[in-house]
Motif scaffolding. Sequence first.
Motif, PDB file in Angstrom:
ATOM      1  N   TRP A  47       1.024  -1.547   0.299  1.00 36.64           N
ATOM      2  CA  TRP A  47       0.035  -0.003  -0.103  1.00 36.64           C
ATOM      3  C   TRP A  47       0.720   1.501   0.030  1.00 36.64           C
ATOM      4  O   TRP A  47       0.556   2.577  -0.751  1.00 36.64           O
ATOM      5  CB  TRP A  47      -0.802   0.409   1.328  1.00 36.64           C
ATOM      6  CG  TRP A  47      -1.857   0.995   1.450  1.00 36.64           C
ATOM      7  CD1 TRP A  47      -2.317   2.396   0.394  1.00 36.64           C
ATOM      8  CD2 TRP A  47      -2.854   0.903   2.413  1.00 36.64           C
ATOM      9  NE1 TRP A  47      -3.922   2.878   0.464  1.00 36.64           N
ATOM     10  CE2 TRP A  47      -4.203   2.512   1.717  1.00 36.64           C
ATOM     11  CE3 TRP A  47      -3.417   0.687   3.885  1.00 36.64           C
ATOM     12  CZ2 TRP A  47      -4.706   2.815   2.864  1.00 36.64           C
ATOM     13  CZ3 TRP A  47      -3.978   0.902   4.548  1.00 36.64           C
ATOM     14  CH2 TRP A  47      -5.516   1.943   4.185  1.00 36.64           C
ATOM     15  N   SER A  50       2.652   1.873  -3.298  1.00 38.28           N
ATOM     16  CA  SER A  50       0.738   2.183  -4.539  1.00 38.28           C
ATOM     17  C   SER A  50       0.800   2.902  -5.102  1.00 38.28           C
ATOM     18  O   SER A  50       1.117   4.172  -4.282  1.00 38.28           O
ATOM     19  CB  SER A  50       0.144   1.455  -4.369  1.00 38.28           C
ATOM     20  OG  SER A  50      -0.262   1.561  -3.068  1.00 38.28           O
ATOM     21  N   PRO A  51       0.339   3.433  -5.631  1.00 38.41           N
ATOM     22  CA  PRO A  51       0.210   4.861  -6.130  1.00 38.41           C
ATOM     23  C   PRO A  51      -1.042   5.303  -5.444  1.00 38.41           C
ATOM     24  O   PRO A  51      -1.581   6.586  -5.552  1.00 38.41           O
ATOM     25  CB  PRO A  51      -0.736   4.466  -7.998  1.00 38.41           C
ATOM     26  CG  PRO A  51      -0.281   3.558  -8.282  1.00 38.41           C
ATOM     27  CD  PRO A  51       1.045   2.583  -6.952  1.00 38.41           C
ATOM     28  N   PHE A  52      -1.005   4.638  -4.288  1.00 38.86           N
ATOM     29  CA  PHE A  52      -2.720   4.755  -3.310  1.00 38.86           C
ATOM     30  C   PHE A  52      -2.392   5.501  -1.935  1.00 38.86           C
ATOM     31  O   PHE A  52      -2.677   5.299  -0.901  1.00 38.86           O
ATOM     32  CB  PHE A  52      -3.724   4.067  -3.302  1.00 38.86           C
ATOM     33  CG  PHE A  52      -4.440   3.614  -4.363  1.00 38.86           C
ATOM     34  CD1 PHE A  52      -5.340   3.951  -4.520  1.00 38.86           C
ATOM     35  CD2 PHE A  52      -4.371   2.305  -5.231  1.00 38.86           C
ATOM     36  CE1 PHE A  52      -6.408   4.132  -5.801  1.00 38.86           C
ATOM     37  CE2 PHE A  52      -4.794   2.384  -6.422  1.00 38.86           C
ATOM     38  CZ  PHE A  52      -5.769   2.990  -7.076  1.00 38.86           C
ATOM     39  N   SER A  53      -0.796   5.352  -1.800  1.00 37.18           N
ATOM     40  CA  SER A  53       0.991   5.840  -0.979  1.00 37.18           C
ATOM     41  C   SER A  53      -0.430   6.909  -0.117  1.00 37.18           C
ATOM     42  O   SER A  53      -0.212   7.160   0.742  1.00 37.18           O
ATOM     43  CB  SER A  53       1.332   5.609  -1.197  1.00 37.18           C
ATOM     44  OG  SER A  53       1.553   7.157  -1.403  1.00 37.18           O
ATOM     45  N   VAL A  55      -3.224   7.579   0.438  1.00 40.02           N
ATOM     46  CA  VAL A  55      -4.709   7.614   0.986  1.00 40.02           C
ATOM     47  C   VAL A  55      -3.601   7.088   2.944  1.00 40.02           C
ATOM     48  O   VAL A  55      -4.579   7.138   3.387  1.00 40.02           O
ATOM     49  CB  VAL A  55      -5.126   6.437   0.006  1.00 40.02           C
ATOM     50  CG1 VAL A  55      -6.423   6.112   0.948  1.00 40.02           C
ATOM     51  CG2 VAL A  55      -5.435   6.974  -0.931  1.00 40.02           C
ATOM     52  N   TYR A  56      -3.149   6.229   2.358  1.00 37.65           N
ATOM     53  CA  TYR A  56      -2.262   5.070   3.240  1.00 37.65           C
ATOM     54  C   TYR A  56      -2.078   6.533   4.340  1.00 37.65           C
ATOM     55  O   TYR A  56      -2.605   6.508   6.039  1.00 37.65           O
ATOM     56  CB  TYR A  56      -0.860   4.351   3.243  1.00 37.65           C
ATOM     57  CG  TYR A  56      -0.495   4.007   4.095  1.00 37.65           C
ATOM     58  CD1 TYR A  56      -1.053   2.784   4.594  1.00 37.65           C
ATOM     59  CD2 TYR A  56       0.802   4.295   4.570  1.00 37.65           C
ATOM     60  CE1 TYR A  56      -0.212   1.660   5.856  1.00 37.65           C
ATOM     61  CE2 TYR A  56       1.551   3.996   5.743  1.00 37.65           C
ATOM     62  CZ  TYR A  56       0.945   2.622   6.171  1.00 37.65           C
ATOM     63  OH  TYR A  56       1.821   2.039   6.685  1.00 37.65           O
TER      64      TYR A  56
END
Length: 438
Positions: A47, A50-53, A55-56
Amino acid sequence: MRTARRERSVFLGLLPWPERVQVARALRTETVGGLVLLAAAVVALVWANSPFSGVYESIRDFHFGIPALGLALSVGHWSADGLLTVFFLVAGIELKRELVVGELRTPATAALPVVAAVCGMAVPAACYWAVTGVAGGSGAGWAVPMATDIAFALAVLAVLSTHLPSALRAFLLTLAVVDDLGAILVIAVFFTSDLNVYALAGAFVGLAVFYLLQRLRVRGWWWYVPLGVVIWALMYLGGVHATVAGVAMGLLLRTTRDAGEKASPGERTAHVLRPVSAGVAVPLFALFATGVGLSAGAMGEVFTRPEPLGVVLGLVVGKTVGIFAGTYLAARFTRARLNPDLAWADVFAVAVLGGIGFTVALLVGELAFADPAGAGHIKAAVLLGSLVAAAVAAVLIKRRNEIYRRLWEAEMRDDDADGVPDIYQRVSPGRSRATKNH
């Protein structure tokens, strides 16, 4: 007149049935917890890279709580300071049980794992200091490589071993319990700042009330849960890491049974909280603690910066040398001796396995390095060092397991040829008369 030679106590001999049940139950729970912990760590790493880091990071850094009381923390801090207290509470109960009725109840049996655990903490710290001292790095992370992750270590041992002696599992469990106590003491003594004397005094009063309730045999969760929350909050506000409240309450819980009592308060509490600890508290901590960027440049800095390099060497080299040397010295110079079913090669494999430092190592890393960049390097070092230790230990354990498996199969063939099954030798696959020369 010749005096009879005093026989040395056998360390980790065949345990009574209740003890074997307790060890097996703890091993099963920690194995499952280790696998869940591993899954959470993998999710966090994927996570965070990833490109959604973003959000994390937003979830991890989101704050909530009670600002008026100074308890408005981020999700990451709630998992480290709050949920992880459940893990330490269960660890405190297990330690209390070992001290009262388990492997640590007598000095003779406690000597070997205690010395091994102490050396297994001191040598990694010395490795870290040596590396950072030579390279001119910060000595703040000296305690990071000291801790062994009991959940991961037991999970690796359980997955890879089918014929190893049960005494080896008991050795690792006892060693990890003592190691947990050492890590908790280090957090309490060296990682406290801005002490609030009044809040700490209130926490100690709460612990005294907790002790009195146990002495008076007061039962009912409605007494202990609110009191435990108050003790935790006061400990946090007092400047001491709040997880210390968990282990303190665990040590205060009674682990011996009264007449007519089916389970002690410690047993009942551990039975209820172990699934919460293994399935919720520790995995959530791992989820929000291990999300670090693992780019090629970042991983390269693990070997070029003195602090993360000291952590890696401390876990891989320091833990192995410390645990093995400590065990040998204790067996050589004290009355305790190694179980006859074990070989020194078994101890060496467990010593390497002790280099898996995860939960507590990551926690200490966060406490030692407030700078996000420095903490990120330390987290990457903990992950890399733990992975190397696990890989090397897996090779050694598989080799030892294969040796025990061949010995067990040879014994089975001998029994079949004799026509008389040796039921006593088959109680444990690792307990074999053929292991004398292994």
